[in-house]
Motif scaffolding. Structure first.
Motif, PDB file in Angstrom:
ATOM      1  N   MET A  29     -23.117   5.865 -26.641  1.00 36.13           N
ATOM      2  CA  MET A  29     -23.937   6.875 -27.278  1.00 36.13           C
ATOM      3  C   MET A  29     -25.353   6.333 -27.470  1.00 36.13           C
ATOM      4  N   THR A  30     -26.326   7.048 -26.991  1.00 30.99           N
ATOM      5  CA  THR A  30     -27.718   6.658 -27.134  1.00 30.99           C
ATOM      6  C   THR A  30     -28.228   7.048 -28.518  1.00 30.99           C
ATOM      7  N   VAL A  31     -28.876   6.115 -29.179  1.00 29.89           N
ATOM      8  CA  VAL A  31     -29.486   6.391 -30.476  1.00 29.89           C
ATOM      9  C   VAL A  31     -30.989   6.513 -30.259  1.00 29.89           C
ATOM     10  N   PHE A  32     -31.510   7.695 -30.558  1.00 35.31           N
ATOM     11  CA  PHE A  32     -32.931   7.946 -30.359  1.00 35.31           C
ATOM     12  C   PHE A  32     -33.710   7.698 -31.652  1.00 35.31           C
ATOM     13  N   LYS A  33     -34.990   7.371 -31.485  1.00 32.56           N
ATOM     14  CA  LYS A  33     -35.872   7.198 -32.631  1.00 32.56           C
ATOM     15  C   LYS A  33     -36.108   8.550 -33.290  1.00 32.56           C
TER      16      LYS A  33
END
Length: 158
Positions: A1-5
């Motif tokens: 899972m990509t965690v975005f700013k």
């Protein structure tokens, strides 16, 4: 899972009573000089909490609640909304194009020690506010430096 700013950040102009401004040089883009900046770590983090955290992480200065400089952090009650630079857009969700930046000032004594985070910054300088503005890569950062005397002279202090 990509965690975005999170597209909500702080800009903290650290300055002395003589209006010398601390600028730090980015490690990832060496020609970029800036004040302390950073995004919220989580959606419920306040701008003030983010400002206090980023000052400690990036400059090693403690203005956390309970510290000697806790009262020196001023919320300037100003925000900038700007388009995220293309070379940093990958850090944000694909549909996010703009960032909201909340401005703070932090007065410290002349000669205050600076401890950089080497992962983020490689050098620092204290410069008179007009010279600091000239060196800033970000237009909103330059403007904040130039506004410093006006902000400090407001009848309704920040």
């Amino acid at each position: 899972m990509t965690v975005f700013k999170i597209p909500e950040s702080v800009l903290v102009v650290i300055y002395t009573p003589a209006l010398d401004v601390l600028l730090i040089k980015r490690a990832d883009v060496p020609e970029f000089w800036q004040s302390v900046t950073g995004s919220k770590d989580k959606p419920d983090e306040t701008f003030e909490q983010a400002a206090r955290r980023e000052v400690f992480e990036e400059a090693g200065m403690d203005c956390q609640l309970g510290s000697a400089w806790q009262e020196n952090l001023q919320d300037w009650r100003l925000e900038n909304i700007y388009q995220i630079y293309p070379h940093w857009r990958h850090r944000f969700a694909p549909d996010v194009l703009f960032n909201t930046e909340h401005l703070f000032g932090l007065q410290v004594p002349a000669g205050a020690p600076v401890r950089l985070s080497p992962r983020e910054h490689t050098d620092y300088r204290w410069l008179p506010y007009t010279q600091a503005a000239e060196l800033c890569f970000s237009p909103s950062n330059a403007e904040a430096c130039l506004m410093l005397p006006h902000l400090l002279a407001r009848k309704d202090p920040p």
